[in-house]
Write a protein that holds these residues in place. Structure first.
Motif, PDB file in Angstrom:
ATOM      1  N   PRO A 161      -0.930   1.105   5.666  1.00  0.00           N
ATOM      2  CA  PRO A 161      -1.680   0.346   6.673  1.00  0.00           C
ATOM      3  C   PRO A 161      -1.040   0.337   8.049  1.00  0.00           C
ATOM      4  CG  PRO A 161      -0.650  -1.123   5.073  1.00  0.00           C
ATOM      5  CD  PRO A 161      -0.519   0.253   4.523  1.00  0.00           C
ATOM      6  N   TRP A 162       0.294   0.451   8.121  1.00  0.00           N
ATOM      7  CA  TRP A 162       0.952   0.464   9.424  1.00  0.00           C
ATOM      8  C   TRP A 162       0.736   1.800  10.131  1.00  0.00           C
ATOM      9  CZ3 TRP A 162       1.787  -4.301  10.479  1.00  0.00           C
ATOM     10  CH2 TRP A 162       2.156  -5.199   9.474  1.00  0.00           C
ATOM     11  N   VAL A 163       0.685   2.878   9.368  1.00  0.00           N
ATOM     12  CA  VAL A 163       0.390   4.192   9.955  1.00  0.00           C
ATOM     13  C   VAL A 163      -1.069   4.249  10.388  1.00  0.00           C
ATOM     14  CG1 VAL A 163       0.399   6.688   9.579  1.00  0.00           C
ATOM     15  CG2 VAL A 163       2.162   5.263   8.525  1.00  0.00           C
ATOM     16  N   VAL A 164      -1.956   3.684   9.569  1.00  0.00           N
ATOM     17  CA  VAL A 164      -3.374   3.621   9.936  1.00  0.00           C
ATOM     18  C   VAL A 164      -3.551   2.855  11.240  1.00  0.00           C
ATOM     19  CG1 VAL A 164      -5.637   2.746   9.239  1.00  0.00           C
ATOM     20  CG2 VAL A 164      -4.160   3.839   7.544  1.00  0.00           C
ATOM     21  N   VAL A 202      -5.118  -7.393  10.666  1.00  0.00           N
ATOM     22  CA  VAL A 202      -6.122  -8.041   9.824  1.00  0.00           C
ATOM     23  C   VAL A 202      -6.722  -7.025   8.858  1.00  0.00           C
ATOM     24  CG1 VAL A 202      -8.341  -9.227   9.789  1.00  0.00           C
ATOM     25  CG2 VAL A 202      -6.655  -9.805  11.536  1.00  0.00           C
ATOM     26  N   THR A 203      -7.043  -5.855   9.378  1.00  0.00           N
ATOM     27  CA  THR A 203      -7.605  -4.806   8.530  1.00  0.00           C
ATOM     28  C   THR A 203      -6.629  -4.414   7.423  1.00  0.00           C
ATOM     29  OG1 THR A 203      -8.927  -3.910  10.341  1.00  0.00           O
ATOM     30  CG2 THR A 203      -8.458  -2.437   8.507  1.00  0.00           C
ATOM     31  N   GLY A 204      -5.334  -4.307   7.783  1.00  0.00           N
ATOM     32  CA  GLY A 204      -4.325  -3.934   6.794  1.00  0.00           C
ATOM     33  C   GLY A 204      -4.110  -4.970   5.720  1.00  0.00           C
ATOM     34  N   ALA A 205      -4.506  -6.217   6.009  1.00  0.00           N
ATOM     35  CA  ALA A 205      -4.375  -7.280   5.009  1.00  0.00           C
ATOM     36  C   ALA A 205      -5.646  -7.471   4.193  1.00  0.00           C
ATOM     37  CB  ALA A 205      -4.020  -8.601   5.707  1.00  0.00           C
ATOM     38  N   GLY A 206      -6.744  -6.890   4.663  1.00  0.00           N
ATOM     39  CA  GLY A 206      -8.045  -7.121   4.048  1.00  0.00           C
ATOM     40  C   GLY A 206      -8.386  -6.153   2.940  1.00  0.00           C
ATOM     41  N   PRO A 207      -9.631  -6.202   2.477  1.00  0.00           N
ATOM     42  CA  PRO A 207     -10.031  -5.437   1.295  1.00  0.00           C
ATOM     43  C   PRO A 207     -10.393  -3.982   1.569  1.00  0.00           C
ATOM     44  CG  PRO A 207     -11.863  -6.777   2.039  1.00  0.00           C
ATOM     45  CD  PRO A 207     -10.699  -7.122   2.921  1.00  0.00           C
ATOM     46  N   HIS A 245      -6.838   2.506  -4.397  1.00  0.00           N
ATOM     47  CA  HIS A 245      -5.439   2.380  -4.798  1.00  0.00           C
ATOM     48  C   HIS A 245      -4.485   2.289  -3.610  1.00  0.00           C
ATOM     49  CE1 HIS A 245      -6.807   3.193  -8.847  1.00  0.00           C
ATOM     50  NE2 HIS A 245      -7.389   4.309  -8.434  1.00  0.00           N
ATOM     51  N   ALA A 246      -5.010   2.294  -2.381  1.00  0.00           N
ATOM     52  CA  ALA A 246      -4.142   2.198  -1.205  1.00  0.00           C
ATOM     53  C   ALA A 246      -3.561   0.794  -1.101  1.00  0.00           C
ATOM     54  CB  ALA A 246      -4.931   2.536   0.061  1.00  0.00           C
ATOM     55  N   ARG A 247      -2.278   0.723  -0.773  1.00  0.00           N
ATOM     56  CA  ARG A 247      -1.638  -0.583  -0.713  1.00  0.00           C
ATOM     57  C   ARG A 247      -1.991  -1.300   0.584  1.00  0.00           C
ATOM     58  NH1 ARG A 247       3.211  -0.861   2.246  1.00  0.00           N
ATOM     59  NH2 ARG A 247       3.984   1.122   3.071  1.00  0.00           N
ATOM     60  N   ARG A 248      -1.882  -2.609   0.567  1.00  0.00           N
ATOM     61  CA  ARG A 248      -2.121  -3.459   1.726  1.00  0.00           C
ATOM     62  C   ARG A 248      -0.790  -3.826   2.370  1.00  0.00           C
ATOM     63  NH1 ARG A 248      -6.219  -3.058   3.992  1.00  0.00           N
ATOM     64  NH2 ARG A 248      -5.341  -1.038   3.635  1.00  0.00           N
ATOM     65  N   ASN A 249      -0.822  -4.454   3.547  1.00  0.00           N
ATOM     66  CA  ASN A 249       0.430  -4.772   4.239  1.00  0.00           C
ATOM     67  C   ASN A 249       1.119  -6.018   3.694  1.00  0.00           C
ATOM     68  OD1 ASN A 249      -1.015  -6.946   5.369  1.00  0.00           O
ATOM     69  ND2 ASN A 249      -1.437  -5.826   7.268  1.00  0.00           N
ATOM     70  N   GLY A 250       0.482  -6.714   2.748  1.00  0.00           N
ATOM     71  CA  GLY A 250       1.111  -7.846   2.099  1.00  0.00           C
ATOM     72  C   GLY A 250       0.980  -9.168   2.830  1.00  0.00           C
ATOM     73  N   LEU A 251       0.344  -9.190   3.993  1.00  0.00           N
ATOM     74  CA  LEU A 251       0.168 -10.420   4.755  1.00  0.00           C
ATOM     75  C   LEU A 251      -1.038 -11.198   4.249  1.00  0.00           C
ATOM     76  CD1 LEU A 251       0.818  -9.024   8.352  1.00  0.00           C
ATOM     77  CD2 LEU A 251       2.442 -10.190   6.827  1.00  0.00           C
ATOM     78  N   GLY A 292      -3.383  11.325  11.787  1.00  0.00           N
ATOM     79  CA  GLY A 292      -4.323  11.211  10.682  1.00  0.00           C
ATOM     80  C   GLY A 292      -3.797  11.884   9.428  1.00  0.00           C
ATOM     81  N   GLY A 293      -3.144  13.034   9.605  1.00  0.00           N
ATOM     82  CA  GLY A 293      -2.544  13.705   8.459  1.00  0.00           C
ATOM     83  C   GLY A 293      -1.456  12.872   7.817  1.00  0.00           C
ATOM     84  N   VAL A 294      -0.659  12.200   8.657  1.00  0.00           N
ATOM     85  CA  VAL A 294       0.400  11.337   8.120  1.00  0.00           C
ATOM     86  C   VAL A 294      -0.196  10.180   7.329  1.00  0.00           C
ATOM     87  CG1 VAL A 294       2.310   9.795   8.737  1.00  0.00           C
ATOM     88  CG2 VAL A 294       2.031  11.970   9.934  1.00  0.00           C
ATOM     89  N   THR A 295      -1.338   9.645   7.802  1.00  0.00           N
ATOM     90  CA  THR A 295      -1.964   8.542   7.055  1.00  0.00           C
ATOM     91  C   THR A 295      -2.349   8.988   5.651  1.00  0.00           C
ATOM     92  OG1 THR A 295      -4.237   9.003   7.807  1.00  0.00           O
ATOM     93  CG2 THR A 295      -2.892   7.575   9.190  1.00  0.00           C
ATOM     94  N   VAL A 296      -2.825  10.230   5.535  1.00  0.00           N
ATOM     95  CA  VAL A 296      -3.191  10.744   4.209  1.00  0.00           C
ATOM     96  C   VAL A 296      -1.944  10.980   3.367  1.00  0.00           C
ATOM     97  CG1 VAL A 296      -4.242  12.685   2.969  1.00  0.00           C
ATOM     98  CG2 VAL A 296      -5.348  11.764   5.023  1.00  0.00           C
ATOM     99  N   LEU A 297      -0.924  11.601   3.964  1.00  0.00           N
ATOM    100  CA  LEU A 297       0.297  11.928   3.228  1.00  0.00           C
ATOM    101  C   LEU A 297       1.074  10.681   2.811  1.00  0.00           C
ATOM    102  CD1 LEU A 297       1.495  15.003   5.318  1.00  0.00           C
ATOM    103  CD2 LEU A 297       0.307  15.010   3.114  1.00  0.00           C
TER     104      LEU A 297
END
Length: 314
Positions: free
Chosen positions: A125-128, A182-187, A193-199, A115-120
């Motif tokens: 989205p891949w870490v999430v 799917v979550t990483g590609a969604g809204p 400002h978090a980036r999406r996975n681009g799919l 979880g800390g890595v997801t914040v850092l």
């Protein structure tokens, strides 16, 4: 009096603590979803502190900071339950329960680190996705602990049943992972400002849906095989999991058609936790389980169930 004897009174709480372990780990998946769905993923912009100057949220961070910090605090409650469960298992002198509860306990700080890595990484989205899948694994271990403590006595299932059960488990992992894609590609990124996975969200959703169809088909076949074999326990477990899958499928399609309303997404996350628990139940149901008591640490035989040990056992 040794440590094990001192912990013996806790043994009577092993079963409720094992249940609490499962409920807490499913619950934190839902609260984690709430963090993401409210855009609070970076409410505390760093880790392990909430800000560079403070470990706790302050007024300037607003409601998002309070939500993210509150979710972090829940990790300590999760850890407390896991530690108590481990101590109860030690007090019960139940070796397999002790090992399983130890895995759960060690998994929680590991989850906190992920979880800390997801914040850092600003909610990469891949870490999430890895953070979510780790939660699914811990939930499955919680189910294994419950199965170890109280479950019908059974032998090893037939080879077709085992093959179908583990194919269902494997496909379930694929479904859960594709859900994170799917979550990483969604809204719902967790932060504006978090980036999406681009799919492409539509393509990702279709791939996920196809995997769900395969999972449901495997579950139906397993249910039919279990019924024909007269395996009532496997049939019961599989039927319940099939119900969860169907509800999840309907919920998934509805939320997709309604453009992902946050309430339905949160329910879908709850369903994912329940599905992980059910998949573990299916895999365990084809493995042997004995209801007699394990040898204690001193090699004598337990005279009472580990989950209801008397305070003077030892």
């Amino acid at each position: 009096m040794g440590v094990t004897e001192r912990l013996a009174p806790l043994a009577r709480w092993l079963w409720p603590l094992a249940i609490a372990n499962l409920l807490a780990n499913i619950g934190i998946v839902v609260t984690g979803a709430a963090v993401r769905l409210t855009g609070s993923g970076l409410g505390c912009p760093t880790w392990p502190r909430c800000t560079e100057e403070s470990y706790v949220a302050h007024g300037e961070l607003g409601i998002n900071g309070a939500i993210e910090f509150g979710n972090r605090l829940l990790t300590f409650a999760l850890a407390a339950v896991a530690i108590l469960c481990f101590l109860a298992a030690v007090g019960a002198r139940h070796r397999r329960a002790t090992r399983l509860s130890l895995v759960i306990g060690l998994g929680i700080p590991l989850q906190a680190l992920i979880g800390g890595v997801t914040v850092l990484t600003d909610l990469n989205p891949w870490v999430v996705a890895g953070h979510f899948m780790a939660s699914m694994f811990i939930i499955m271990v919680c189910v294994a602990l419950l199965d170890e403590l109280r479950s019908p006595e059974r032998g090893l299932a037939s080879r077709p049943q085992r093959a179908l059960a583990f194919a269902t488990l494997g496909m379930g992992w694929v479904v859960l992972y594709l859900g994170t894609v799917v979550t990483g590609a969604g809204p719902h990124a967790g932060d504006a400002h978090a980036r999406r996975n681009g799919l492409d969200p539509a393509a990702a959703s279709q791939s996920h849906a196809f995997a769900v169809y395969v999972l449901v088909a495997l579950t139906v076949v397993l249910l039919v095989v279990a019924l024909r074999a007269g395996d009532r326990w496997l049939a019961l477990v599989t039927g319940l999991v099939l119900g969860i899958e169907l509800l999840q499928g309907v919920l998934g399609w509805v939320q997709y058609l309604l453009d992902l309303p946050v309430g339905l997404v949160a329910l879908h996350m709850l369903g994912a936790g329940l599905l992980a628990a059910g998949l573990a139940r299916i895999a365990l149901a084809v493995l042997p389980h004995r209801t007699d008591h394990e040898p204690r640490a001193d090699d004598t035989v337990q005279t009472t169930p580990a989950t209801r040990a008397s305070t003077d056992e030892g």
